[in-house]
Design a protein around this motif. Structure first.
Motif, short mmCIF file in Angstrom:
data_model
loop_
_atom_site.label_atom_id
_atom_site.label_comp_id
_atom_site.label_asym_id
_atom_site.label_seq_id
_atom_site.Cartn_x
_atom_site.Cartn_y
_atom_site.Cartn_z
N SER A 1 -15.75 -0.34 -23.98
CA SER A 1 -14.65 0.32 -24.66
C SER A 1 -13.33 -0.14 -24.06
O SER A 1 -12.38 -0.46 -24.78
N VAL A 2 -13.28 -0.18 -22.73
CA VAL A 2 -12.06 -0.60 -22.05
C VAL A 2 -11.76 -2.07 -22.35
O VAL A 2 -10.63 -2.43 -22.66
N ILE A 3 -12.81 -2.92 -22.26
CA ILE A 3 -12.60 -4.36 -22.52
C ILE A 3 -12.03 -4.55 -23.92
O ILE A 3 -11.06 -5.27 -24.12
N ALA A 4 -12.68 -3.90 -24.90
CA ALA A 4 -12.31 -4.12 -26.29
C ALA A 4 -10.87 -3.69 -26.55
O ALA A 4 -10.09 -4.42 -27.17
N VAL A 5 -10.50 -2.51 -26.06
CA VAL A 5 -9.14 -2.02 -26.33
C VAL A 5 -8.11 -2.84 -25.56
O VAL A 5 -7.07 -3.22 -26.12
N SER A 6 -8.38 -3.15 -24.30
CA SER A 6 -7.44 -3.96 -23.51
C SER A 6 -7.25 -5.33 -24.14
O SER A 6 -6.14 -5.84 -24.27
N PHE A 7 -8.38 -5.94 -24.49
CA PHE A 7 -8.35 -7.26 -25.11
C PHE A 7 -7.59 -7.21 -26.42
O PHE A 7 -6.76 -8.08 -26.73
N THR B 1 -10.91 -4.42 -16.30
CA THR B 1 -12.04 -3.61 -16.75
C THR B 1 -12.66 -2.74 -15.66
O THR B 1 -12.83 -1.54 -15.85
N ALA B 2 -12.99 -3.32 -14.51
CA ALA B 2 -13.77 -2.58 -13.51
C ALA B 2 -13.02 -1.35 -13.00
O ALA B 2 -13.56 -0.24 -12.99
N VAL B 3 -11.78 -1.56 -12.56
CA VAL B 3 -11.01 -0.42 -12.02
C VAL B 3 -10.70 0.61 -13.11
O VAL B 3 -10.88 1.82 -12.88
N PRO B 4 -10.26 0.19 -14.31
CA PRO B 4 -10.07 1.18 -15.38
C PRO B 4 -11.34 1.96 -15.72
O PRO B 4 -11.29 3.19 -15.87
N MET C 1 -3.89 -8.27 -17.99
CA MET C 1 -4.48 -9.45 -18.64
C MET C 1 -3.40 -10.30 -19.30
O MET C 1 -3.35 -11.52 -19.13
N GLY C 2 -2.54 -9.64 -20.06
CA GLY C 2 -1.47 -10.37 -20.74
C GLY C 2 -0.53 -11.04 -19.76
O GLY C 2 -0.15 -12.19 -19.94
N SER C 3 -0.18 -10.32 -18.70
CA SER C 3 0.74 -10.89 -17.71
C SER C 3 0.13 -12.09 -17.02
O SER C 3 0.80 -13.10 -16.77
N SER D 1 -6.45 1.60 -20.26
CA SER D 1 -6.63 0.46 -21.18
C SER D 1 -5.31 -0.28 -21.36
O SER D 1 -5.26 -1.51 -21.38
N ILE D 2 -4.23 0.49 -21.48
CA ILE D 2 -2.91 -0.14 -21.63
C ILE D 2 -2.55 -0.89 -20.36
O ILE D 2 -2.07 -2.03 -20.40
N LEU D 3 -2.82 -0.27 -19.21
CA LEU D 3 -2.51 -0.95 -17.94
C LEU D 3 -3.35 -2.22 -17.79
O LEU D 3 -2.85 -3.27 -17.38
#
Lengths: 258, 256
Positions: free
Chosen positions: B63-69, B207-210, B150-152, B143-145
């Motif tokens: 869930s976290v991967i998908a939303v962050s990605f 992903t892991a920490v979130p 990732m983006g940065s 997820s936003i963090l």
């Protein structure tokens, strides 16, 4: 046949000469093996040493084989082929006195074989480093043709799938589906033996196992020549299908429908 | 700020202009993401739990991967394309505009298929995980963090093209590496790999920490994630800005 062989050979040589992109593919391949090596180490440990006849060493060689076959043919090419169809490139290529799809498949296969040359070396190095085992001559004798047949089947199947673009223009992301067919029913990340019985029964009727499971299984040291026979059969079927579907598509182009 | 929001809105309208294509792409991406859940289900059916991980924890992770990605590459598609933009001259058009160049580039494109990741991630989290309101709040925040990290990271890699030239291979390889390593439970990896994922390749913060924060919230983990987010965001911004000072136009006028 001459044209096919000549285009394949010249694409192979050309790709070897322009090999900077191949180093990136090899780097990516090594990262995948590091990652999946760790996961399977944990999984095999959790299962007491073997899963369905796969020890850690065998599953590592299996993943090395499946990934080597798949990484050399980018599923994203489906998107590029669709763009070529939409942009009218196929119409231009139809002016040549040779089958469009045959020449394109020859070129794609030649380029992929060049990539496979590099990736196979990386597979051998990574496999020996992680398993401390060197494949025996019989395994190598099965593995090399299996890898080449897998790459060829994948390259041809791309064109079967991509020819959807003659009819549907809106499916740019469809290549994800093709890739996932290789991942799951193709056995790229998980051997067929680990799948539920119902899926295992269906897998053999689809061509995707030829692109990943077959080379993986043979590289892992399971001496099953019937897999090579199956790959050859599917190679012929897929090639015939690609030519047929592309011929239908080309008629649509000539009729001005596309 | 109004201009940036207007550009972003225009990017969305561009994607929605072909409704059928948008819905097809989103649907395909959802099926694509479901495949990973099926794969892990099959694996756990054969092995049982692996190092404390089971399918329920995988639901949270994915869930976290998908939303962050989806946020990083769906809503800000050019995050991955900084090298390409620098090389093909698209940067020139952006430099002439009276807005911050990097922000403009990031909001200029939206990717329809990757938006499907957000839909999948939200669906998986709320249907399979069934969170409490607090867990849901933490999920959105982390997820936003994670997306910012990732983006940065990818903006940082892409900006290296401004400093050192090249075709951006470092950006592609970095994307594939962080993508691959973020996808899998961090406990599968050994010491050196874990160190790498908390430092030079910040997949752990994506992903892991979130995921850990959703399952067991601690202030120290949140502090670590916030620090990583700020660090990578500032580093990416500084790398891009200093790289712009060295940039010489490619004299090719296209749109980013």
């Amino acid at each position: 046949m001459n044209a096919f062989v000549n285009v394949l050979r010249s694409a192979y040589v050309k790709q070897l000469r322009m090999r900077s992109g191949l180093y990136y593919t090899v780097g990516f391949y090594c990262i995948i093996l590091v990652c999946w090596g760790a996961i399977w180490w944990a999984a095999i440990g959790a299962s007491g040493g073997t899963i369905h006849g796969y020890s850690y060493e065998r599953i590592y060689w299996y993943i090395a084989g499946t990934e080597a076959a798949v990484v050399c043919v980018s599923s994203r090419r489906i998107e590029a082929i669709g763009d070529d169809i939409a942009a009218g490139m196929i119409e231009v290529e139809m002016l040549r006195p040779a089958s469009v799809v045959t020449i394109r498949i020859a070129r794609q296969t030649g380029e992929s074989f060049a990539c496979l040359t590099f990736v196979a070396i990386a597979a051998l190095v990574m496999g020996v480093l992680y398993t401390h085992e060197v494949p025996d001559p019989v395994t190598v004798a099965f593995a090399i043709p299996a890898l080449m047949l897998a790459v060829a089947c994948n390259a041809i199947a791309l064109y079967v799938f991509a020819s959807l673009a003659f009819w549907i223009r809106d499916a740019r992301a469809a290549w994800f589906l093709f890739q996932k067919c290789i991942f799951l029913p193709g056995g790229m990340l998980l051997p067929v033996q680990l799948m539920p019985h119902a899926l295992r029964s269906v897998v053999w009727f689809l061509p995707f196992w030829t692109m990943a499971y077959a080379p993986g299984r043979l590289v892992a040291g399971f001496h099953e020549p019937i897999l090579l026979v199956g790959q050859c059969v599917w190679l012929v079927v897929l090639f015939g299908l690609a030519r047929m579907v592309f011929a239908f598509g080309e008629r649509r182009v000539q009729a001005g429908v596309v | 700020m109004r201009v940036i929001l207007a550009v972003w809105a225009a990017s969305f309208r561009e994607v929605f202009a072909k409704r059928r294509a948008f819905y097809i792409d989103v649907s395909i991406m959802i099926i694509n993401d479901l495949t990973w859940i099926v794969l892990w289900t099959f694996l756990f059916n054969n092995t049982g739990s692996i190092r404390g991980w089971n399918i329920d924890r995988i639901y949270v992770l994915f869930s976290v991967i998908a939303v962050s990605f989806g946020i990083s590459f769906g809503l800000f598609r050019n995050t991955r394309r900084i090298s390409e933009i620098v090389n093909d001259g698209s940067l020139d058009a952006a430099l002439t505009l009276p807005v911050d160049t990097l922000t403009y580039l990031l909001v200029r494109r939206v990717s329809a298929p990757v938006v499907g990741d957000i839909v999948f991630g939200l669906g998986l989290f709320f249907i399979a995980v069934r969170p409490s309101p607090v867990e849901a709040l933490i999920f959105f925040a982390v997820s936003i963090l994670g997306a910012i990290v990732m983006g940065s990271f990818l903006v940082l890699l892409g900006s290296l093209t401004l400093h050192f030239g090249g075709k951006g291979e470092q950006s592609d390889l970095g994307f594939e590496a962080i993508n691959i390593f973020s996808f899998y439970p961090i406990d599968m990896f050994g010491g050196p790999t874990k160190v790498m994922l908390f430092t030079v390749l910040p997949g752990a913060f994506v992903t892991a920490v979130p995921a850990e924060l959703i399952e067991h919230f601690t202030v120290s983990s949140l502090g670590l994630l916030l620090f990583a987010t700020v660090f990578f965001a500032i580093t990416a911004r500084v790398t891009f800005t200093t790289g712009l000072k060295k940039y010489r136009s490619g004299s090719r006028w296209t749109t980013a």
